[in-house]
Design an enzyme around this catalytic site. Structure first.
Site, PDB file in Angstrom:
ATOM      1  N   TYR A 149       0.654  -1.143   0.309  1.00 16.13           N
ATOM      2  CA  TYR A 149       0.274  -0.108   0.161  1.00 16.13           C
ATOM      3  C   TYR A 149       0.869   0.934  -0.438  1.00 16.13           C
ATOM      4  CZ  TYR A 149      -3.500   3.024   1.699  1.00 16.13           C
ATOM      5  OH  TYR A 149      -4.197   4.363   1.899  1.00 16.13           O
ATOM      6  N   LYS A 158       1.105   4.752  -3.464  1.00 20.65           N
ATOM      7  CA  LYS A 158       0.524   5.749  -2.883  1.00 20.65           C
ATOM      8  C   LYS A 158       1.409   6.664  -2.961  1.00 20.65           C
ATOM      9  CE  LYS A 158      -3.321   4.938  -1.301  1.00 20.65           C
ATOM     10  NZ  LYS A 158      -5.067   5.495  -2.824  1.00 20.65           N
ATOM     11  N   ILE A 212      -9.091   8.867   7.904  1.00 17.45           N
ATOM     12  CA  ILE A 212     -10.267   9.068   7.266  1.00 17.45           C
ATOM     13  C   ILE A 212     -11.148   7.666   8.491  1.00 17.45           C
ATOM     14  CG2 ILE A 212     -11.848   9.983   5.829  1.00 17.45           C
ATOM     15  CD1 ILE A 212      -9.832  11.880   6.253  1.00 17.45           C
TER      16      ILE A 212
END
Length: 249
Positions: free
Chosen positions: A155, A159, A188
């Site tokens: 990941y 990114k 988030i």
């Protein structure tokens, strides 16, 4: 309204940040094509909400990692709206594991979705933006692409790749009046977090890092995406804006 008369594509618009971005863009006047892979019901609900605002909206089933499916989604948006002005590359995934246990499949799938998927949609919209001498691309990356995160080598790598990709594409398309930027969220509050068995631990760790001591909402990110997609940001390109409550610092 910032985006009156504009037409947007939002990948992964059926939930979380993608839904918030789709609704924010529509609220600012844009028509929206949103893509989804599994959550058709949710995608149709977002379309209905946008149409109630008086905007046009469609949803398209799409695995963004597949080049031809991305092309078909872009073509569907052009057919529905006539032209495309905004691309929000948002759809992504995680499949965590430490590097000494991670499978080849884990690595390949996360890189295919999170990085190749962004290329696929940019590849099929960039010629349109070049020809019309106008376009806004907003890529959703992560603060973990800027700093790395334990257990997320795939990941974090994907990114981080988006950061370099954003800057390179900004250089390539800048002469044609196209702005290319990225937003880097911290933690988030999304469905993925709500459904996590380690939710409380994850939140506690993030709160310990955040200067603002509040959990980010998808709407916090959507507002910045809408700004970058507007002509208010006409002199900003190649930038990565952290939307993380001070988590990175």
């Amino acid at each position: 309204m910032l985006l009156e008369g504009k037409n947007a594509i939002v990948t992964g618009g059926s939930q979380g940040i993608g839904t918030a971005a789709s609704l924010e863009l529509a609220g600012e006047g844009a028509n929206v094509c949103l893509t989804y892979r599994r959550h058709e019901k949710e995608a149709l609900e977002v379309v209905e909400r946008i149409e109630k605002m008086g905007r046009k909206a469609i949803c398209v089933a799409c695995d963004i990692a597949v080049f031809q499916e991305a092309e078909a989604a872009v073509n569907a948006a052009v057919e529905a709206f006539g032209r495309i002005d905004i691309l929000v590359n948002n759809a992504g995934m995680n499949w965590d594991g430490v590097c000494w246990k991670m499978s080849e499949e884990q690595w390949d799938r996360v890189l295919a979705v999170n990085l190749k998927g962004y290329f696929n949609f940019t590849r099929h919209t960039a010629p349109l933006f070049k020809e019309q001498k106008y376009g806004k691309i907003v890529n959703v990356t992560s603060i973990n692409g800027l700093r790395g995160k334990f257990g997320q080598t795939n990941y974090s790598a994907s990114k981080a790749g988006i950061v370099g990709y954003t800057k390179a594409v900004a250089k390539e398309l800048g002469a044609f009046g196209v702005n290319v930027n990225a937003v880097a969220p911290g933690l988030i509050e999304t469905a993925m977090l709500k459904n996590s068995e380690a939710r409380e631990k994850i939140i506690d760790l993030a709160m310990g890092e955040m200067a603002l001591k509040r959990l980010g909402k998808p709407e916090d990110l959507a507002a910045v995406i809408a700004f970058l997609a507007s002509d208010k940001a006409r002199h900003i390109t190649g930038e990565v804006i952290k939307v993380d409550g001070g988590q990175y610092i």
